[in-house]
Design an enzyme around this catalytic site. Structure first.
Site, PDB file in Angstrom:
ATOM      1  N   ASP A  60     -11.679  -3.526  14.687  1.00 14.83           N
ATOM      2  CA  ASP A  60     -12.329  -2.207  14.643  1.00 14.83           C
ATOM      3  C   ASP A  60     -13.645  -2.239  13.874  1.00 14.83           C
ATOM      4  O   ASP A  60     -14.419  -1.285  13.919  1.00 14.83           O
ATOM      5  CB  ASP A  60     -11.390  -1.155  14.042  1.00 14.83           C
ATOM      6  N   ASP A 112      -8.033 -16.455  19.215  1.00 11.45           N
ATOM      7  CA  ASP A 112      -6.871 -16.448  18.336  1.00 11.45           C
ATOM      8  C   ASP A 112      -7.290 -16.960  16.959  1.00 11.45           C
ATOM      9  O   ASP A 112      -7.885 -18.041  16.849  1.00 11.45           O
ATOM     10  CB  ASP A 112      -5.782 -17.336  18.934  1.00 11.45           C
ATOM     11  N   ASP A 135      -7.156  -9.263   8.341  1.00 17.18           N
ATOM     12  CA  ASP A 135      -6.862  -7.848   8.586  1.00 17.18           C
ATOM     13  C   ASP A 135      -6.042  -7.774   9.864  1.00 17.18           C
ATOM     14  O   ASP A 135      -6.567  -7.535  10.944  1.00 17.18           O
ATOM     15  CB  ASP A 135      -8.176  -7.068   8.708  1.00 17.18           C
ATOM     16  N   SER A 136      -4.748  -8.018   9.738  1.00 24.34           N
ATOM     17  CA  SER A 136      -3.885  -8.135  10.916  1.00 24.34           C
ATOM     18  C   SER A 136      -3.329  -6.781  11.320  1.00 24.34           C
ATOM     19  O   SER A 136      -3.234  -5.863  10.515  1.00 24.34           O
ATOM     20  CB  SER A 136      -2.746  -9.113  10.647  1.00 24.34           C
ATOM     21  N   ASP A 138      -0.296  -5.862  12.129  1.00 20.89           N
ATOM     22  CA  ASP A 138       0.948  -5.482  11.472  1.00 20.89           C
ATOM     23  C   ASP A 138       1.493  -6.723  10.800  1.00 20.89           C
ATOM     24  O   ASP A 138       1.613  -7.761  11.452  1.00 20.89           O
ATOM     25  CB  ASP A 138       1.964  -4.994  12.511  1.00 20.89           C
TER      26      ASP A 138
END
Length: 283
Positions: A60, A112, A135-136, A138
């Site tokens: 984002d 990835d 910043d994954s 979940d």
């Protein structure tokens, strides 16, 4: 990041636009700044001349945008397997975050994260990073991102000759305490310092969220922060302040007693406190 199958944007009268990926709320216009400011500014405050940052996940652009507010940053690399799809959504519904993608210092890879890091290690890429952010989507949703092997690979592309820091998003310390404890102990086996810090994130699980700060050279309380250098940058913030910075490492007793390292306010260098007191910008 992980390969998203579903991405949606909802509009709310109070929260504004809300980004949801695979049923998990990612950001809202109302409070994304809490999360992104804390994740970006906390580590960068310790390295006022940081030049290169890497964001794994974070498609984002919120972390990258805040990191690029530091004019000393010369390059920001973002690696997210869903980057192109998320960037398109951000362009239409979160235009202020999209600024991160048009910044000339930005380079993006729709890859990835684990494979990208492994390729850098294998090729002997010496372009080390001052700060790396994971910043994954979940915690636990992408198993390959949370192995000892992956964290060791990360440590190999962090700057060795000077200070470097890894920060990753964790989980709710109130509702998923075991996860937070597990990761803190896991990273303490790989890095000299492994500390949990927290923020209030009303739209995330329980409203109480946390991050992991890992470094071989920077102790989050004992290492001096050049607050005068931070003040000179005049970065506008909604959530982050020097007081909030230190307070974030002061954890509730229920958590503190179960971690191998925790922040103690008594360890803050007096010289750092003097700079905060002396700087009119903070008053």
């Amino acid at each position: 990041g992980i390969n998203a199958e579903y991405m949606g944007v909802f509009s709310h009268q109070y929260l504004g636009n809300i980004l949801v990926i695979d049923g998990s709320l990612q950001i809202t216009e109302r409070d994304e700044s809490n999360y992104h400011e804390m994740m970006a500014h906390v580590p960068l405050a310790y390295i006022p001349e940081a030049a290169r940052v890497l964001v794994i996940g974070g498609g984002d652009g919120g972390i990258l945008l805040r990191a690029l507010q530091h004019e000393n940053i010369r390059q920001g690399i973002l690696v997210d397997i869903d980057q192109e799809a998320v960037q398109d959504v951000v362009f239409h519904y979160f235009p202020y975050l999209h600024k991160a993608f048009v910044d000339p210092r930005t380079k993006t890879f729709a890859s990835d994260g684990k494979k990208w890091v492994e390729e850098r290690v294998a090729s002997g890429d010496e372009k080390a990073f001052d700060v790396i952010f994971i910043d994954s989507t979940d915690y636990g949703a992408s198993e390959t991102l949370f192995t000892d092997e992956f964290y060791r690979s990360i440590s190999r592309i962090m700057r060795q000759a000077s200070d470097s820091i890894l920060v990753l998003n964790l989980d709710s310390p109130s509702w998923n305490m075991d996860t937070v404890i597990h990761v803190q102990k896991q990273l303490a086996e790989i890095f000299k310092y492994s500390f949990v810090f927290q923020c209030y994130q009303p739209t995330f699980l329980s409203g109480h969220y946390s991050f992991l700060f890992a470094s071989n050279t920077v102790h989050p309380m004992k290492s001096k922060v050049d607050w005068a250098a931070w003040a000179k940058k005049r970065i506008p913030t909604y959530y982050y302040t020097p007081d909030v910075h230190y307070a974030a490492f002061a954890l509730p007793a229920m958590l503190q007693s179960r971690l191998t390292m925790t922040g103690q306010l008594k360890d803050i260098p007096e010289t750092s406190l003097e700079e905060i007191r002396a700087e009119p910008y903070f008053l």
